[in-house]
Design a protein around this motif. Structure first.
Motif, mmCIF file in Angstrom:
data_model
loop_
_atom_site.group_PDB
_atom_site.id
_atom_site.type_symbol
_atom_site.label_atom_id
_atom_site.label_comp_id
_atom_site.label_asym_id
_atom_site.label_seq_id
_atom_site.Cartn_x
_atom_site.Cartn_y
_atom_site.Cartn_z
ATOM 1 N N UNK A 1 13.926 89.759 42.973
ATOM 2 C CA UNK A 1 13.685 89.995 44.395
ATOM 3 C C UNK A 1 14.324 88.880 45.216
ATOM 4 N N UNK A 2 15.023 89.254 46.245
ATOM 5 C CA UNK A 2 15.647 88.237 47.082
ATOM 6 C C UNK A 2 14.664 87.827 48.175
ATOM 7 N N UNK A 3 14.238 86.586 48.171
ATOM 8 C CA UNK A 3 13.241 86.149 49.147
ATOM 9 C C UNK A 3 13.909 85.212 50.150
ATOM 10 N N UNK A 4 13.333 85.115 51.352
ATOM 11 C CA UNK A 4 13.973 84.330 52.417
ATOM 12 C C UNK A 4 14.144 82.851 52.076
ATOM 13 N N UNK A 5 13.279 82.303 51.210
ATOM 14 C CA UNK A 5 13.369 80.870 50.902
ATOM 15 C C UNK A 5 14.703 80.496 50.254
ATOM 16 N N UNK A 6 15.336 81.488 49.604
ATOM 17 C CA UNK A 6 16.620 81.201 48.927
ATOM 18 C C UNK A 6 17.688 80.688 49.877
ATOM 19 N N UNK A 7 17.567 81.101 51.154
ATOM 20 C CA UNK A 7 18.621 80.725 52.099
ATOM 21 C C UNK A 7 18.347 79.368 52.761
ATOM 22 N N UNK A 8 17.306 78.665 52.309
ATOM 23 C CA UNK A 8 16.975 77.361 52.906
ATOM 24 C C UNK A 8 18.156 76.406 52.787
ATOM 25 N N UNK A 9 18.381 75.633 53.858
ATOM 26 C CA UNK A 9 19.461 74.645 53.826
ATOM 27 C C UNK A 9 18.998 73.395 54.569
ATOM 28 N N UNK A 10 19.599 72.289 54.213
ATOM 29 C CA UNK A 10 19.280 71.026 54.884
ATOM 30 C C UNK A 10 19.683 71.125 56.350
ATOM 31 N N UNK B 1 14.141 68.001 57.452
ATOM 32 C CA UNK B 1 13.951 69.403 57.840
ATOM 33 C C UNK B 1 14.891 70.304 57.051
ATOM 34 N N UNK B 2 14.320 71.360 56.448
ATOM 35 C CA UNK B 2 15.108 72.389 55.770
ATOM 36 C C UNK B 2 14.884 73.698 56.517
ATOM 37 N N UNK B 3 15.967 74.301 56.960
ATOM 38 C CA UNK B 3 15.858 75.545 57.722
ATOM 39 C C UNK B 3 15.904 76.732 56.772
ATOM 40 N N UNK B 4 14.850 77.551 56.805
ATOM 41 C CA UNK B 4 14.794 78.755 55.966
ATOM 42 C C UNK B 4 15.466 79.911 56.707
ATOM 43 N N UNK B 5 15.115 80.027 57.969
ATOM 44 C CA UNK B 5 15.757 80.971 58.891
ATOM 45 C C UNK B 5 15.788 80.257 60.240
ATOM 46 N N UNK B 6 16.568 80.749 61.198
ATOM 47 C CA UNK B 6 16.541 80.086 62.502
ATOM 48 C C UNK B 6 15.099 79.940 63.005
ATOM 49 N N UNK B 7 14.753 78.723 63.440
ATOM 50 C CA UNK B 7 13.411 78.446 63.980
ATOM 51 C C UNK B 7 12.300 78.535 62.932
ATOM 52 N N UNK B 8 12.665 78.498 61.655
ATOM 53 C CA UNK B 8 11.665 78.505 60.574
ATOM 54 C C UNK B 8 12.030 77.379 59.613
ATOM 55 N N UNK B 9 11.219 76.314 59.578
ATOM 56 C CA UNK B 9 11.594 75.133 58.782
ATOM 57 C C UNK B 9 10.484 74.676 57.835
ATOM 58 N N UNK B 10 10.930 74.142 56.705
ATOM 59 C CA UNK B 10 10.061 73.363 55.825
ATOM 60 C C UNK B 10 10.359 71.899 56.125
ATOM 61 N N UNK B 11 9.330 71.072 56.213
ATOM 62 C CA UNK B 11 9.509 69.668 56.587
ATOM 63 C C UNK B 11 8.959 68.778 55.483
ATOM 64 N N UNK B 12 9.825 67.979 54.895
ATOM 65 C CA UNK B 12 9.454 67.073 53.807
ATOM 66 C C UNK B 12 9.068 65.725 54.423
ATOM 67 N N UNK B 13 7.798 65.344 54.282
ATOM 68 C CA UNK B 13 7.314 64.075 54.840
ATOM 69 C C UNK B 13 7.521 62.950 53.828
ATOM 70 N N UNK C 1 10.401 76.366 45.076
ATOM 71 C CA UNK C 1 10.068 77.397 46.072
ATOM 72 C C UNK C 1 11.314 78.065 46.620
ATOM 73 N N UNK C 2 12.380 77.276 46.746
ATOM 74 C CA UNK C 2 13.607 77.798 47.360
ATOM 75 C C UNK C 2 14.648 78.224 46.328
ATOM 76 N N UNK C 3 14.274 78.176 45.041
ATOM 77 C CA UNK C 3 15.213 78.566 43.979
ATOM 78 C C UNK C 3 16.515 77.790 44.067
ATOM 79 N N UNK C 4 16.427 76.511 44.396
ATOM 80 C CA UNK C 4 17.625 75.673 44.480
ATOM 81 C C UNK C 4 17.358 74.389 43.698
#
Length: 200
Positions: free
Chosen positions: A1-10, A66-78, A45-48
């Motif tokens: 299954x292709x999930x949105x997290x795969x497209x996460x980028x720095x 900040x890693x952007x999963x989709x525009x305006x949707x981010x994962x933030x590593x503290x 989580x992001x298959x990377x």
């Protein structure tokens, strides 16, 4: 299954509030003690393999990343807490910066606290969960490196953690076992975080 997290980028790293991206959209922050397996969890989580830098030296993440999963949707590593190797002034800077981020960031939609299943719920973990609950944000405890324990021990630890969290925070904090190595719990964590981010 292709999930949105795969497209996460720095996207960017911020060392002070001026460097943060505009406060819009949805963000989920990841916190954890140094070496709790935070980078490995983000990568799984992001298959990377190399989205978040995995380091043998604790405390390498010294900014909000900040890693952007989709525009305006981010994962933030503290920054990993419990960083013994940095000067006190820098620790205080981070503490103040993270504190301000937590109190004022409108885009923040939830907090994942990553803990080694063999050493869960240290003081800092409780403090970070308390931050989220005080602001009315959902939080989720990810008990990583679950593959290091047998199934019985995993279940016992998870039950004990859930009991303590329920006593401290009611039903505001979820908890699950997780292993970046064996992929255990990856889908469950994605479902929680994807829900907070409003992903399809």
């Amino acid at each position: 299954m292709n999930h949105p997290f795969r497209s996460a980028r720095y996207l960017l790293s911020a060392h002070n509030p001026q460097q943060l991206p505009p406060d819009g959209g949805f963000e989920v922050a990841f916190a954890g003690r140094s070496n709790a397996g935070k980078s490995s969890a983000l990568n799984a989580l992001c298959d990377q393999n190399a989205l978040a830098r995995v380091s043998k030296t604790p405390g390498r993440t010294q900014q909000l990343v900040f890693f952007e999963v989709q525009p305006q949707r981010c994962l933030v590593d503290l920054p990993g807490y419990g960083y013994a190797k940095v000067p006190e002034a820098l620790q205080q800077h981070w503490q103040g910066f993270i504190d301000r981020y937590f109190r004022t960031r409108q885009a923040l939609r939830g907090l994942v606290v990553v803990m080694d299943i063999r050493h869960p719920l240290k003081d800092y973990d409780r403090q970070m969960l308390g931050y989220a609950v005080a602001r009315g944000l959902p939080a989720h405890a990810l008990l990583t490196k679950a593959d290091k324990l047998g199934r019985g021990q995993q279940a016992q630890t998870l039950a004990a953690v859930r009991r303590e969290l329920a006593g401290a925070f009611g039903d505001a904090v979820g908890a699950q076992t997780f292993s970046a190595e064996s992929r255990q719990g990856v889908d469950e964590a994605r479902a929680v975080i994807g829900g907070w981010l409003g992903l399809p």
